[in-house]
Scaffold this motif. Structure first.
Motif: not given
Length: 307
Positions: A74-78, A95-97, A173-176
């Motif tokens: 989650i966090i690195p992409k954010m 979908m991977t996340q 949101h901050f992730f999928c």
């Protein structure tokens, strides 16, 4: 068959205010580094020290590994989105996340229950602990954790893959995560909502209940301890464990037990942060760093790294 027209999603993140992006970046970078380095230190210490190759520490190692996967998915992409304003994620990446986060979510809930059972046996049946919690039992329990987590992730991610996303493609949101994705679907999500509800009742509510029952027996056993110092120390440990467990289960139950139409994403972002960011950061402190054997194991690691 998935008939999605969306090839990428736009993730809005925690805030749309540019003046807060820098502050959030520093805060969440620090949180991620604390969670990642703290849990990685536990993994290395347990693997490196033969004295820590016992069921309790093997379960702690598994929890640390799950927390690393959870936060890293989650966090690195954010953080990248905050730094570069590149707040898009491909359909496949989303979908991977989703798969890895859902897996870690299920694994952590079952692990908390398994760890509570381990402490229940250790405190309530100390003379039989080595017989009950032997290597074979530990392998079986960890296998059950992994299988349940995989089944939960495959089912819920698979059901999302069957949905059609024809626009809009903005994830508030901050992730999928499942709730915001369901709100974007162009096709009915009733089956998804039912399966999420079933998973929430069985994994979150069910595991939380079993965990509380285990700690109930543990507290009853603690009350029979004659020394005041022993009681104080045991109650301190149990209370900190229960606080962390409650911080994890409560927001998970709250988030997933409701239909997609009832979500309030501005509020739910804060709730989600409790089980995606706060708990993985607290776990090493509560479960490991206060433990004298773990402290000794970590000191050995640092001693080994010295030239």
């Amino acid at each position: 068959m998935n008939s999605s027209f969306v090839t990428e999603f736009l993730i809005l993140g925690l805030t749309q205010k540019p003046e807060l992006q820098g502050v959030f970046f520093i805060v969440f970078l620090c949180v991620y580094l604390m969670a990642f380095l703290g849990n990685m230190l536990i993994v290395i210490a347990i693997i490196y020290n033969n004295t820590l190759h016992t069921p309790m520490y093997v379960l702690l190692l598994a929890l640390a590994a799950v927390d690393i996967i959870c936060t890293t998915s989650i966090i690195p992409k954010m953080l990248e989105a905050m730094l570069t304003s590149g707040n898009t994620i491909s359909y496949g990446g989303c979908m991977t996340q989703l798969f890895f986060f859902t897996w870690s979510l299920g694994a952590e809930m079952v692990l908390f229950t398994t760890m509570a059972y381990d402490r229940y046996v250790a405190i309530c049946f100390p003379l039989h602990y080595s017989v009950i919690m032997n290597r074979h039992t530990c392998v079986v329990l960890l296998s059950i954790v992994m299988v349940i987590a995989m089944i939960n992730s495959f089912i819920n991610t698979g059901l999302v893959l069957r949905l059609s996303f024809c626009g809009p493609n903005t994830i508030d949101h901050f992730f999928c995560e499942i709730p915001p994705l369901l709100s974007l679907s162009c096709t009915p999500v009733r089956v998804n909502e039912v399966m999420v509800y079933v998973a929430d009742i069985t994994l979150a509510v069910g595991d939380f209940t079993l965990t509380c029952i285990s700690y109930g027996f543990i507290i009853a056993a603690i009350l029979r301890i004659r020394t005041a110092e022993g009681k104080k120390k045991a109650f301190s440990t149990c209370s900190s464990h229960l606080i962390v467990v409650s911080l994890y289960y409560s927001p998970v139950i709250y988030t997933y037990i409701r239909p997609a139409s009832s979500y309030s994403f501005e509020r739910d972002k804060i709730v989600t942060a409790l089980y995606t960011l706060v708990t993985p950061t607290l776990n090493p402190i509560v479960y490991s760093f206060r433990n004298k054997e773990m402290q000794a194991g970590i000191q050995k690691v640092f001693a080994f790294l010295k030239p």
